[in-house]
Structure formats: C-alpha cells, structure tokens
Design an enzyme around this catalytic site. Structure first.
Site, PDB file in Angstrom:
ATOM      1  N   ASP A 145      -0.723   4.315  -3.936  1.00 49.03           N
ATOM      2  CA  ASP A 145       0.127   3.628  -4.903  1.00 49.03           C
ATOM      3  C   ASP A 145       0.175   4.473  -6.176  1.00 49.03           C
ATOM      4  O   ASP A 145      -0.872   4.882  -6.691  1.00 49.03           O
ATOM      5  CB  ASP A 145      -0.423   2.241  -5.232  1.00 49.03           C
ATOM      6  N   ASP A 190       6.204  -7.618   3.072  1.00 51.86           N
ATOM      7  CA  ASP A 190       5.021  -8.308   2.546  1.00 51.86           C
ATOM      8  C   ASP A 190       5.211  -9.794   2.832  1.00 51.86           C
ATOM      9  O   ASP A 190       6.197 -10.384   2.369  1.00 51.86           O
ATOM     10  CB  ASP A 190       4.890  -8.107   1.037  1.00 51.86           C
TER      11      ASP A 190
END
Length: 251
Positions: free
Chosen positions: A11, A130
């Site tokens: 990330d 997600d």
C-alpha cells in the site's frame, strides 16, 4: 495443478509503503521500490501496489513511482488506486505496470471493466472486491471498505467476469488484519462459479493459512502484506513449506 502464486501487497501513501490495521494507525514500512525488489529477489511471483490515497493531484507522482518500480523489477506487478477512466490505466501501463486493479470505480461504473478489457485485453484487468458479511449476506463496499453498496459479492464477481475481468482479487474485510486465516468457504464458492483466477486477500497469519487457501479455498494466488513487511514469514520458507505439503508453486 497450475502453480499457485504468492503475491506481496504494498500500500502506497505519499510515496512510501504503509501498513495499518483496519485502515487506521497507518505506519510507514519502507520504500516501495526497495521492498518490491527485495520480494522479487526472494521469489515473489507477482506484486500489487495500491495507491491508497489516490487523487488526480497525486496521479503524476504515482506514475513516476511506477516507472521507478518497472526499472527495478523483473516480475509482473499490478497497480491500483484512482483509476476511473481509460487514460488513467493507459498512463500506468505505459509507465511499466503489467496489470491494473480497479475497485470502487468499477462498482460505480461497471462499463469501465468492459472498456478496459476492450482497450487493453482481459489479462490486464484485475477487479478487486472488498466485501463484508452482514447477516450472511456478503455486501460489496467501496472507498476502502467505508461505504456499503447494494451489490452482493458473488453476483458482482460473476458480472465482473462477464464484463471482461481477467482476475478477481477478493478481500474479506471480516478476515483482514485478523491473521486468523482466509475466507476459504467464500473463496471456494467463487472458484466453483468463475472461470477466471481468484486472488485471496485478508487473514494471512501463518504458513498453514496458505495451505488452506490453496486447498480448501481453491484460490489461484495468496496475497498478504504485514507478514512479509514485518518479516514474520519469508517467501522462500513459505514456498518450501507449500511444496512439502504437495502444493505446486513456482521456484
């Protein structure tokens, strides 16, 4: 059996690799180019880089970072974050990325999947999902898991495949950060339903979790972040362990 893939996820925020718990307490864990090169050297099969605070203002910065990554890496890598139209994907692919990952933008504009697949080929398009289990209903979320939508996990995954996604990257928000194992039941159901590869994300805590995700979960790839960033599991050790368990992995 096709060889299973091990994929570290990085990330990116303000040009640095970061890791948080449940999207808070975010801390820097190093330079993404250096970390990516290290993982490639250790035997990672692919890498995923996600610009977690992608904005149009930051897009140019991320493109430059992707160019740096491409110069240093000899394995495929996927980039995502802030891709909402063809030109965003084009810029990242031109900078050297092998695939692009879309998530919230695909939910809001499903036609984007078709357009990317048509322009670049299905093999370039990863649709990340997600999802969170609310009373036995797996709800797709957007904006980094913050906003629930009216889409359901399995029907959305099927639609993404039908529209031209080359892979699905499924993160179970209920498992993410717990280090208690992947969402194997859901992954297996998805694998039975889809023809395209599935990357499992969320819940990796030990080597047996990878054994389970490839056997019980029927996943094609296992993605993880903190266990690699914090050197809890070394990629060569993980691959050796999987081989001992009879699971085909790349050398």
């Amino acid at each position: 059996m096709l060889a299973k893939r091990i994929i570290p996820c990085l990330d990116i925020k303000d040009g640095q690799t970061v890791k948080g718990v449940n999207f808070v307490n975010i801390q820097s864990v190093g330079d993404p180019v250096e970390l990516g090169a290290l993982y490639a050297e250790q035997g990672a099969d692919e890498l995923v880089f996600l610009d977690i605070t992608a904005t149009h203002e930051g897009r140019k910065t991320f493109v430059e970072l992707v160019k740096r990554i491409a110069r240093e890496l000899n394995i495929p890598f996927t980039v995502g974050g802030g891709i909402s139209e063809i030109k965003d994907a084009e810029a990242l692919l031109s900078a050297g990325a092998d695939k692009v990952s879309i998530n919230s933008s695909a939910v809001r504009n499903p036609q984007l999947i078709n357009d990317l697949a048509k322009n670049f080929g299905t093999q370039f398009v990863v649709v990340a999902i997600d999802a969170k289990n609310y009373d036995n209903h797996w709800t797709v979320t957007v904006n980094g898991g913050r906003i629930p939508t009216d889409k359901e996990l399995f029907s959305w995954a099927k639609e993404a495949e039908d529209r031209g996604a080359g892979e699905i990257l499924f993160t179970s928000m209920d498992h993410d950060g717990t280090k208690a194992g992947f969402a194997n039941d859901e992954l297996a159901s998805m694998a039975d339903m889809l023809k395209i590869p599935i990357i499992a994300s969320g819940g990796a805590g030990n080597m047996d979790h990878f054994v389970d995700v490839f056997t019980k979960g029927k996943a094609d790839a296992g993605l993880a972040a903190s266990i690699f960033h914090y050197k809890e599991i070394a990629i060569p050790d993980l691959k050796a362990y999987l081989r001992d368990k009879g699971i085909a992995v790349r050398s």
